[in-house]
Design a protein around this motif. Sequence first.
Motif, mmCIF file in Angstrom:
data_model
loop_
_atom_site.group_PDB
_atom_site.id
_atom_site.type_symbol
_atom_site.label_atom_id
_atom_site.label_comp_id
_atom_site.label_asym_id
_atom_site.label_seq_id
_atom_site.Cartn_x
_atom_site.Cartn_y
_atom_site.Cartn_z
ATOM 1 N N GLY A 13 -0.256 -12.027 -6.132
ATOM 2 C CA GLY A 13 0.742 -11.106 -6.472
ATOM 3 C C GLY A 13 0.154 -9.441 -6.265
ATOM 4 O O GLY A 13 0.798 -8.699 -6.264
ATOM 5 N N HIS A 185 11.747 -11.090 -3.616
ATOM 6 C CA HIS A 185 11.379 -10.207 -4.736
ATOM 7 C C HIS A 185 10.888 -10.836 -5.920
ATOM 8 O O HIS A 185 9.781 -10.550 -6.613
ATOM 9 N N VAL A 186 11.469 -12.175 -6.091
ATOM 10 C CA VAL A 186 11.006 -12.997 -7.444
ATOM 11 C C VAL A 186 9.558 -13.250 -7.158
ATOM 12 O O VAL A 186 8.797 -13.577 -8.166
ATOM 13 N N CYS A 189 5.381 -11.279 -7.007
ATOM 14 C CA CYS A 189 4.371 -10.879 -8.058
ATOM 15 C C CYS A 189 3.729 -12.163 -8.657
ATOM 16 O O CYS A 189 3.225 -11.850 -9.823
ATOM 17 N N GLN A 192 4.202 -13.604 -12.527
ATOM 18 C CA GLN A 192 5.460 -12.591 -13.296
ATOM 19 C C GLN A 192 6.593 -13.774 -13.348
ATOM 20 O O GLN A 192 7.743 -13.142 -14.352
ATOM 21 N N ALA A 193 6.982 -14.404 -12.528
ATOM 22 C CA ALA A 193 8.168 -15.032 -12.380
ATOM 23 C C ALA A 193 8.022 -16.440 -13.158
ATOM 24 O O ALA A 193 9.078 -17.033 -13.250
ATOM 25 N N ASN A 197 3.465 -11.848 -18.154
ATOM 26 C CA ASN A 197 3.705 -10.633 -18.505
ATOM 27 C C ASN A 197 5.175 -10.701 -18.779
ATOM 28 O O ASN A 197 6.088 -9.690 -18.900
ATOM 29 N N TYR A 198 5.717 -11.650 -19.622
ATOM 30 C CA TYR A 198 7.116 -11.615 -19.975
ATOM 31 C C TYR A 198 7.462 -11.444 -21.456
ATOM 32 O O TYR A 198 6.517 -11.811 -22.274
ATOM 33 N N THR A 238 13.007 -15.296 -17.139
ATOM 34 C CA THR A 238 11.743 -14.776 -16.283
ATOM 35 C C THR A 238 12.128 -14.359 -15.099
ATOM 36 O O THR A 238 11.638 -13.657 -14.508
ATOM 37 N N GLN A 242 11.740 -10.544 -13.446
ATOM 38 C CA GLN A 242 11.250 -9.983 -12.169
ATOM 39 C C GLN A 242 11.973 -9.468 -11.301
ATOM 40 O O GLN A 242 11.709 -8.483 -10.493
ATOM 41 N N TYR A 245 12.078 -5.873 -11.938
ATOM 42 C CA TYR A 245 10.854 -5.167 -11.789
ATOM 43 C C TYR A 245 10.830 -4.222 -10.683
ATOM 44 O O TYR A 245 10.889 -4.550 -9.458
ATOM 45 N N ARG A 464 11.031 -5.067 -18.613
ATOM 46 C CA ARG A 464 9.906 -4.912 -17.781
ATOM 47 C C ARG A 464 9.883 -3.680 -16.941
ATOM 48 O O ARG A 464 11.084 -3.248 -16.737
#
Length: 560
Positions: A13, A185-186, A189, A192-193, A197-198, A238, A242, A245, A464
């Motif tokens: 990511g 996009h999901v 990173c 993060q999905a 970072n949740y 989750t 994302q 984000y 986020r």
Amino acid sequence: MRATTLRVGNFSGFYGDRFDALREMLTGGEVDVLTGDYLAELTMLILARDRLGDPSAGYARTFLRQLEDTLGLAHERGVRIVTNAGGLNPAALADAVRALAARLGIPVRVAHVEGDDLTARYPGALAAHAYLGGFGIAACLREGADIVVTGRVTDAALVTGPAAAHFGWTPTDHDRLAGAVVAGHVLECGAQATGGNYAFFGEGGALRPGFPLAELHEDGSSVITKHPGTGGLVDVGTVTAQLLYETAGARYAGPDTTARLDTVRLTQEGPDRVRIDGVRGEAPPPALKVGINRLGGFRNEVVFVLTGLEIESKAALVRQQMRAALAESRPARVSWDLVRTDQPDAWTQETASALLRLVVRDPSQEKVGRVLGAAAVELALASYPGFHVMAPPGKGSPYGVFEDVYVPHGDVDHVAVLHDGRRVTVDPPHDTAVLDDVPEPELPDPLPEGPTTRAPLGLLAGARSGDKGGNANVGVWVRSDDAWRWLAHELTVERFRTLIPEARELPVTRHVLPRLRALNFLVEGILGEGVAAQARFDPQAKALGEWLRSRHLDIPEVLL
């Protein structure tokens, strides 16, 4: 016969992500294509500085080290790899991969995509690169490439390219492409999905979340999941986090298509499986984004530690003592920040202390080094009681500034350089559309009035946040219809400015996404000249959403 499902996973990511992820994704389960995203605005500046010292540099060297350990495994399993690790020099990385494959005796076909580098057009720029779409990647894959290396493409292009190649999509298949953009996009990173970072990290598996995988279908729908047995979780929350984000409004524009985020439908299909469907797409905008990194000057800082009583008076004394030196040196920019980390009657010296941060910026490295290197240090025995600093100031270091501009698609030579050396020009899209504002959708009925409790927003809502140049976005979502009825009416732009005082004098735009039960706030200018300028305590706004969640509001008790 073409498979009806294309399994695309992510193994990176950012530049510096988990080194073992590529092997984990190859050995953890079935996958057809693996994508690695290494590029951020700051990364482009780092790579540009590398290239200044070595013209053959400019790409993510860690990708080569990852590949050395896994290339044979990928070849054996027939997994293709698509990555933007080429950075500023995709041709050089492609050559390095070929050399690695030859040394290992593994027959792989390596192609690359170029044309994004517009640095020569912008005098004084360290790097200026257009964000290309996925059809150059698609051309390489259709002609048999096993590994495709790119420079600056959109993050989602790493998924739209393989999907277009596999399913035979054309540039006018906007709905299908938009579905792939959303899936991309999901994935982009990484963890993060899957719980990284949740906001609600206590709900499962945050210790070592696995990397995400999208099962893509010909109609553009997908299922987001992860390999069996890996850590973390994949649920509607989750995936929502994302999706919000580093986006803004209902239209998520890119060079392949404009995805309508207000049409996204998320469904929990089973444990660690979230279906994405219903995504509509529109023609892409008529211009491509170009990210420009320049040297902004030199930066120096010193952090004074203030302990115990009379913190404000001690800070005032330091500022007064430094005034003459700053007036004589006259650096272009001076900023002071007093961070009240101190607590009354503290049990440790550290928790009894506050931090006073002085940052100076100027085109002259000598000037920023002199003003702090001498004046600040000379106060050591002649200032407030308990004087000390976090670290002695240095000579000053260079910092970058980022800006984005836009150029017509036709001004960029988008070229796929195939594994056999042939060069295929990728035509710009024939249909484009200027982005119009999307009218705010109808809000749900407000929640009936009732008793409230003063409590943190984060007890109810997730968030986020992230950076885009000098701007930041904060996505906020809730997980029930009743909570959405409250949030949509409570968290207005005015309330946001009250909760985030830094935004009070800045342009703030609120975007409403009812299908996600989400609001997305764009705060313009809060990051100054971008992350590389380090104009803020949290220069990438990564924790801005968590600050918002910690702020207290009057929340209906029925929701708590």
